[in-house]
Each structure stands twice: as C-alpha cells, then as structure tokens.
Write a protein that holds these residues in place. Structure first.
Motif, PDB file in Angstrom:
ATOM      1  N   ASP A  43     -22.414  -6.660 -45.836  1.00  0.00           N
ATOM      2  CA  ASP A  43     -21.799  -5.335 -44.961  1.00  0.00           C
ATOM      3  C   ASP A  43     -22.117  -5.618 -43.584  1.00  0.00           C
ATOM      4  O   ASP A  43     -21.414  -5.211 -42.826  1.00  0.00           O
ATOM      5  CB  ASP A  43     -22.967  -4.579 -45.521  1.00  0.00           C
ATOM      6  CG  ASP A  43     -22.119  -3.788 -46.759  1.00  0.00           C
ATOM      7  OD1 ASP A  43     -21.321  -4.116 -47.240  1.00  0.00           O
ATOM      8  OD2 ASP A  43     -22.507  -2.417 -46.905  1.00  0.00           O
ATOM      9  N   ALA A  44     -23.080  -6.580 -43.323  1.00  0.00           N
ATOM     10  CA  ALA A  44     -23.411  -6.767 -41.921  1.00  0.00           C
ATOM     11  C   ALA A  44     -22.147  -7.815 -41.138  1.00  0.00           C
ATOM     12  O   ALA A  44     -21.940  -7.533 -40.122  1.00  0.00           O
ATOM     13  CB  ALA A  44     -24.845  -7.371 -41.749  1.00  0.00           C
ATOM     14  N   PHE A  45     -21.857  -8.796 -41.941  1.00  0.00           N
ATOM     15  CA  PHE A  45     -21.249  -9.942 -41.382  1.00  0.00           C
ATOM     16  C   PHE A  45     -19.862 -10.289 -41.875  1.00  0.00           C
ATOM     17  O   PHE A  45     -18.902 -10.963 -41.385  1.00  0.00           O
ATOM     18  CB  PHE A  45     -22.015 -11.214 -41.216  1.00  0.00           C
ATOM     19  CG  PHE A  45     -23.333 -11.058 -40.464  1.00  0.00           C
ATOM     20  CD1 PHE A  45     -23.536 -10.556 -39.197  1.00  0.00           C
ATOM     21  CD2 PHE A  45     -24.756 -11.272 -41.159  1.00  0.00           C
ATOM     22  CE1 PHE A  45     -24.726 -10.304 -38.731  1.00  0.00           C
ATOM     23  CE2 PHE A  45     -25.745 -11.041 -40.672  1.00  0.00           C
ATOM     24  CZ  PHE A  45     -25.989 -10.694 -39.353  1.00  0.00           C
ATOM     25  N   ILE A  92     -26.280 -20.406 -37.175  1.00  0.00           N
ATOM     26  CA  ILE A  92     -25.080 -19.691 -36.954  1.00  0.00           C
ATOM     27  C   ILE A  92     -23.857 -20.219 -37.464  1.00  0.00           C
ATOM     28  O   ILE A  92     -22.827 -19.624 -37.923  1.00  0.00           O
ATOM     29  CB  ILE A  92     -24.869 -18.981 -35.633  1.00  0.00           C
ATOM     30  CG1 ILE A  92     -24.450 -17.354 -35.626  1.00  0.00           C
ATOM     31  CG2 ILE A  92     -24.072 -19.875 -34.622  1.00  0.00           C
ATOM     32  CD1 ILE A  92     -25.322 -16.422 -36.226  1.00  0.00           C
ATOM     33  N   LEU A  93     -23.783 -21.671 -37.160  1.00  0.00           N
ATOM     34  CA  LEU A  93     -22.554 -22.286 -37.615  1.00  0.00           C
ATOM     35  C   LEU A  93     -22.003 -22.140 -39.020  1.00  0.00           C
ATOM     36  O   LEU A  93     -20.975 -22.013 -39.498  1.00  0.00           O
ATOM     37  CB  LEU A  93     -22.503 -23.741 -37.335  1.00  0.00           C
ATOM     38  CG  LEU A  93     -22.486 -24.114 -35.806  1.00  0.00           C
ATOM     39  CD1 LEU A  93     -22.637 -25.612 -35.503  1.00  0.00           C
ATOM     40  CD2 LEU A  93     -20.987 -23.634 -35.327  1.00  0.00           C
ATOM     41  N   PRO A  94     -22.746 -22.332 -40.140  1.00  0.00           N
ATOM     42  CA  PRO A  94     -22.760 -21.852 -41.682  1.00  0.00           C
ATOM     43  C   PRO A  94     -21.848 -20.472 -41.576  1.00  0.00           C
ATOM     44  O   PRO A  94     -21.151 -20.502 -42.526  1.00  0.00           O
ATOM     45  CB  PRO A  94     -23.847 -22.275 -42.214  1.00  0.00           C
ATOM     46  CG  PRO A  94     -24.751 -23.065 -41.599  1.00  0.00           C
ATOM     47  CD  PRO A  94     -24.368 -22.796 -39.995  1.00  0.00           C
ATOM     48  N   ILE A  95     -22.533 -19.644 -40.966  1.00  0.00           N
ATOM     49  CA  ILE A  95     -22.287 -18.266 -41.522  1.00  0.00           C
ATOM     50  C   ILE A  95     -20.697 -17.959 -40.759  1.00  0.00           C
ATOM     51  O   ILE A  95     -19.932 -17.574 -41.250  1.00  0.00           O
ATOM     52  CB  ILE A  95     -23.047 -17.280 -40.443  1.00  0.00           C
ATOM     53  CG1 ILE A  95     -24.651 -17.529 -41.063  1.00  0.00           C
ATOM     54  CG2 ILE A  95     -22.802 -15.931 -40.658  1.00  0.00           C
ATOM     55  CD1 ILE A  95     -25.605 -16.750 -40.277  1.00  0.00           C
ATOM     56  N   LEU A  96     -20.408 -18.804 -39.519  1.00  0.00           N
ATOM     57  CA  LEU A  96     -19.096 -18.664 -39.039  1.00  0.00           C
ATOM     58  C   LEU A  96     -18.072 -19.494 -39.960  1.00  0.00           C
ATOM     59  O   LEU A  96     -17.014 -19.098 -40.041  1.00  0.00           O
ATOM     60  CB  LEU A  96     -19.064 -19.186 -37.472  1.00  0.00           C
ATOM     61  CG  LEU A  96     -20.141 -18.528 -36.625  1.00  0.00           C
ATOM     62  CD1 LEU A  96     -20.146 -19.227 -35.327  1.00  0.00           C
ATOM     63  CD2 LEU A  96     -19.888 -17.006 -36.638  1.00  0.00           C
ATOM     64  N   PHE A  97     -18.302 -20.529 -40.287  1.00  0.00           N
ATOM     65  CA  PHE A  97     -17.716 -21.551 -40.897  1.00  0.00           C
ATOM     66  C   PHE A  97     -17.569 -20.883 -42.484  1.00  0.00           C
ATOM     67  O   PHE A  97     -16.180 -20.907 -42.899  1.00  0.00           O
ATOM     68  CB  PHE A  97     -18.306 -22.825 -41.315  1.00  0.00           C
ATOM     69  CG  PHE A  97     -17.200 -23.854 -41.925  1.00  0.00           C
ATOM     70  CD1 PHE A  97     -16.513 -24.423 -41.281  1.00  0.00           C
ATOM     71  CD2 PHE A  97     -17.668 -24.303 -43.083  1.00  0.00           C
ATOM     72  CE1 PHE A  97     -15.396 -25.444 -41.961  1.00  0.00           C
ATOM     73  CE2 PHE A  97     -16.559 -25.052 -43.802  1.00  0.00           C
ATOM     74  CZ  PHE A  97     -15.556 -25.720 -42.906  1.00  0.00           C
ATOM     75  N   LEU A  98     -18.251 -20.320 -42.752  1.00  0.00           N
ATOM     76  CA  LEU A  98     -18.069 -19.307 -44.145  1.00  0.00           C
ATOM     77  C   LEU A  98     -16.759 -18.219 -43.982  1.00  0.00           C
ATOM     78  O   LEU A  98     -16.092 -18.042 -45.091  1.00  0.00           O
ATOM     79  CB  LEU A  98     -19.171 -18.722 -44.703  1.00  0.00           C
ATOM     80  CG  LEU A  98     -19.186 -18.149 -46.238  1.00  0.00           C
ATOM     81  CD1 LEU A  98     -18.847 -19.340 -47.264  1.00  0.00           C
ATOM     82  CD2 LEU A  98     -20.472 -17.371 -46.497  1.00  0.00           C
ATOM     83  N   GLY A  99     -16.602 -17.984 -42.691  1.00  0.00           N
ATOM     84  CA  GLY A  99     -15.597 -16.978 -42.592  1.00  0.00           C
ATOM     85  C   GLY A  99     -14.224 -17.464 -42.922  1.00  0.00           C
ATOM     86  O   GLY A  99     -13.525 -16.568 -43.265  1.00  0.00           O
ATOM     87  N   ILE A 100     -14.176 -18.717 -43.021  1.00  0.00           N
ATOM     88  CA  ILE A 100     -12.654 -19.202 -43.576  1.00  0.00           C
ATOM     89  C   ILE A 100     -12.392 -18.703 -44.704  1.00  0.00           C
ATOM     90  O   ILE A 100     -11.090 -18.447 -45.088  1.00  0.00           O
ATOM     91  CB  ILE A 100     -12.911 -20.864 -43.518  1.00  0.00           C
ATOM     92  CG1 ILE A 100     -13.341 -21.438 -41.989  1.00  0.00           C
ATOM     93  CG2 ILE A 100     -11.479 -21.320 -43.993  1.00  0.00           C
ATOM     94  CD1 ILE A 100     -13.482 -22.862 -42.131  1.00  0.00           C
TER      95      ILE A 100
END
Length: 497
Positions: A150-152, A23-31
């Motif tokens: 679309d999901a995240f 999950i960390l790469p997904i959250l980090f990509l949010g930057i």
C-alpha cells in the motif's frame, strides 16, 4: 582506533551509499508493477478520454470533473481523487512502473526538507548531521513500513495516504521556515505552505486532522510568545488548510459512503485512539530495528543539540504533546469506520510516530545536555567523532548488521528491500509480470466480453488484489469500464498441475 579520524562526512557518505543500494531494488521492482482495484475505478474515465483525444488538457479537465462528481456521490477528498484519476497507466500500461519512484521520492523529499528546517535552520546543525539523521529516519520508515504494498506499489492507496502526508510535512516545514525568513523569502514560503495546505486539506482525514492540530498549535505557541502579530502571515496557510479540510468533511458524498460502514461514537473513538498509540505505535511498531537506529543516531543528535543555543524546555510536555498527536491520528479512521484495518492508514501513522520518536529522543538529549551542562569540557572539532563516539558507531553498526542478518534469513519479507530482492532473485516478480502482460494482451482484443486467467504468482509486494468470477462485482465493473469492455471476469478453471 585512536589514530583513525572518522568524520561526520564519512558517515554521511556511507549512509548515502547504503540508502541508495537499499532503494534501488524497490525502484527496480516497479518494472513488474501493474494497476489493480481502485486504480481502475477512479481512472477509467480519464483513460478513455486520453485514448480518444490524446490531449493532456482534456484528461486534466476530466480529472477535475471526476473529483467534483465523487465529492457529491462518494467522498470529499477532492485533491486525492484528482490524483487518483491521473493514475500513471492511463497514459500507457508501462507507466505504472513509476509508482514506487513517486512514493519513495515525495516521502524522501518531505522528510529531508522538514529535518533541514529543524536541524539546520533552527538548531544550527551542519549539513552532514542533517544528511545522516534524515537518512536514518528514512531507512527506518521505508524498511519497516507496516504495509509495504500500500505504501509503495499500489498507486491508488499510496497517492491517497503517502502523498497527502508528505504534503503535510512539506507544509509544516515551509510554514515554520517562513518564520525566520527574509520578507521576500517569507512570501514565497507562505505561498508554498498555502499550496501544500490545499493538497493536505483535500486529502485523507488523518493527514488533514494532523496538519490542523500542528498548525493551530504553532499559532497558539506564537500567541503565547507574543509573536503572532509579527508573524501574522502564518495565519494564511493555516486558514487555507482549515477551510480545505472543512470543505472536504462537508461533502455530500461522505454521508453516502458513511451508510456502508459503522464507525465509533466520538468520545469512544478518542479514548480508543489513546489506547491504540500504546498497542500499535509503542508496542507493535517499535521493533528492535527502530530502537537500534535510534541508538545509532545518538552521537549525531548529540552534536546538534550540544552546539545549539536552544535549551529544549519542558521535555515531558513535548513528549505528552507527541503522544496526543499520534493518538489523534488514529481518531478519524476509528470515528468513520470503527477500525484501522487498512494498511495504508497504519502506514502514515507509523511514519508520524517514527518521526516523533526521533525528534523526542533529540529533544530529551538536548534538555539533558544543557540542563546538566554535559557538553562542558568537550573540545573536539565539530566534524570529528571522539574516540568514544567512533567505538560507539562501529559497535552499534556491527550489532545492526548482525541483527539484520538473523532477521532477514528466516523472514526475507520483514524489510522492504529484502522482500524486493527476494521477489527479483527468485523470479517471482518476473513471473507475475509475464502473467499480467498476458492479461493485457487479452484485454486489447476487440472482444466485448473477456475472461481472464487467475493470477497464479502473487508476490507479497506487487500483488494487492484481483477481480472476481462475477461480472457484477465492483472491481469487475471498474476494470470493464477502464478497458472499455462490456464485461470482464476470471476464469473458473482451476490449475490442477
């Protein structure tokens, strides 16, 4: 292997670590995540109110006003529109990075809570078994999501679909949890279920209809078991849900929006829905990863079902009901628009399908376990895995990792985490972020007419859509209002390098 004592708590810890690292790469990509499309159109007014007043209260009032206005002129999804108007970037451009946190967070909480009620409260499973099975389901859903953007990563689309669907899970969990709670706790859970019901009923029609079907089915089951009078307070959230959903459907704006699309007749949309369950859910969406995770979960499902007093009656009826429930989720989009082309629509039907797939696997195993008395003669401690179970878990794990390797290598975008890692490692995400930051600098200039360069880097997860070369296009108008400009267009100069 006979001397190695593997416990369920060891598996739970390993899965927690795996889930965290995925999950960390997904959250980090949010930057590097930025608004687009309807992020601007639904939040332009609230952004201007915030810039002028710096008052959270005034922004909330404006969000309510937008919801009421759109109810009359465009669509009845009043709670979704309220949340759309509170798009994170209205407060500051950088705040949009919390979008993947919100979406993965609320989805994870809702799945964990629902499975806690089912596995622990009703089936008397252990904490470790609940954690293991919840994480397996979440890994399947998050990694294999149909439309990952679309999901995240697109706030407007995900807040209209992922969030109401998560509230649907929370509502159902609170409602069925209330049936076995003490008087004081029952009141609290009925209240929470009623609150969630408003969010679901005022959201997208797929979540609203699915919630109505599940809730009314529960009341009918209580009536059949002659327990409805004992649990009459369960009618309160169901009534609120149905009322909210009817208010949603009765919006004058729905007829306005309906003029721009061509839907299917009611009977045809229902019949096509049953076919789509086979075409999409059973065929297209059930890849080797889903089946492998279901197989991996079986020893832990077994531990739950063999130790519960519930006997899992009528497994074929449960499977038929699940098939009809998934089919009903296709119907609203087919009736309203004649298709399910939007990825955000497919996302929540996919989540529903995966949840029901795991639940039906457990139900069938539970029925077989008790009907054929397959659990007799087993004396191992509940927290321990038998020798056969240890070998099974190790071999399925090795098979899973091998399959992941040969899947990710040729197609890194196949899973959400591998796609996020690739966009971060290759610098694609950073390049996209730099281009968007350069745009924001242009948009902050005092000029009334802005010409923006085309986005050259378009990462699969982060990039959703863009404005056009024409200032009268709806997306251009929405962006102009959002930034308080007279017009914003794309430059027609092509990059010929």
């Amino acid at each position: 292997m006979n001397k190695i004592n593997i416990k369920t708590k060891h598996v739970a810890v390993v899965l927690i670590v795996i889930f965290t690292f995925t999950i960390l790469p997904i959250l980090f990509l949010g930057i590097y995540d930025y608004p687009c499309a309807d992020d601007y159109s639904y939040a332009s007014a609230t952004r201007q109110v915030w810039l002028q007043s710096r008052s959270v209260w005034q922004v909330l009032k404006e969000a309510v006003s937008i919801s009421a206005s759109r109810y009359q002129t465009w669509q009845g999804t009043f709670t979704s529109i309220f949340f759309m108007a509170l798009q994170p970037a209205i407060w500051t451009e950088k705040a949009y990075c919390i979008t993947p946190f919100i979406m993965t967070g609320i989805l994870s909480v809702s799945v964990f809570y629902l499975l806690h009620v089912i596995l622990v409260q009703y089936l008397e499973g252990t904490r470790q078994e609940w954690i293991i099975l919840s994480l397996i389901v979440l890994i399947a859903v998050i990694q294999c999501m149909v439309d990952k953007t679309d999901a995240f990563f697109w706030y407007n689309g995900s807040v209209h679909y992922i969030v109401p669907f998560s509230f649907l899970l929370l509502m159902q969990a609170s409602l069925i949890s209330a049936l076995t709670a003490s008087a004081k706790e029952k009141r609290r859970r009925i209240f929470l279920s009623s609150l969630y019901a408003v969010f679901v009923g005022g959201g997208n029609y797929i979540s609203g209809l699915t919630a109505c079907v599940c809730s009314i089915s529960l009341l009918l089951l209580l009536l059949f078991m002659k327990k409805l009078k004992e649990h009459k307070t369960a009618c309160i959230p169901v009534f609120i849900l149905v009322l909210s959903f009817l208010i949603n459907m009765a919006a004058p704006g729905n007829s306005v929006r309906g003029e721009s699309v061509q839907g299917m007749p009611p009977l045809k949309s229902i019949m096509v829905s049953f076919r789509y369950t086979l075409a999409f859910a059973v065929d297209e969406w059930t890849d080797w990863t889903i089946w492998a995770l279901v197989l991996f979960s079986l020893p832990f499902i077994w531990k739950v079902v063999k130790n519960t007093r519930f006997r899992f009656p009528c497994p074929f009826l449960a499977a038929a009901y699940s098939y009809c429930l998934v089919s009903s989720a296709f119907t609203p989009a087919l009736y309203a628009a004649g298709n399910i082309d939007a990825g955000r629509i497919r996302n929540i039907i996919f989540i529903l399908y995966v949840l029901l797939l795991f639940l039906n696997a457990g139900y069938a195993m539970g029925w077989a376990c008790h009907y054929f008395q397959l659990h007799s003669g087993e004396n191992e401690a509940r927290e321990n895995l038998t020798v056969n179970q240890r070998w099974y878990v190790i071999l399925t794990s090795l098979a899973l990792f091998f399959g992941l390797g040969i899947t990710i290598k040729p197609n890194p975008d196949y899973y959400t985490t591998s796609a996020a890692v690739m966009e971060l490692v290759t610098g694609e995400a950073r390049a996209y972020g730099q281009e968007m930051e350069a745009r924001i600098e242009l948009l902050q200039l005092p000029d009334e007419n802005i010409v923006l360069p085309c986005i050259q880097t378009q990462p699969a997860l982060l990039y959703h859509s863009d404005i056009t070369f024409y200032d009268k296009d709806w997306s251009n108008i929405a962006m102009s209002r959002y930034y308080g400009k007279q017009s914003i267009v794309l430059s027609d100069a092509e990059d010929t390098d």
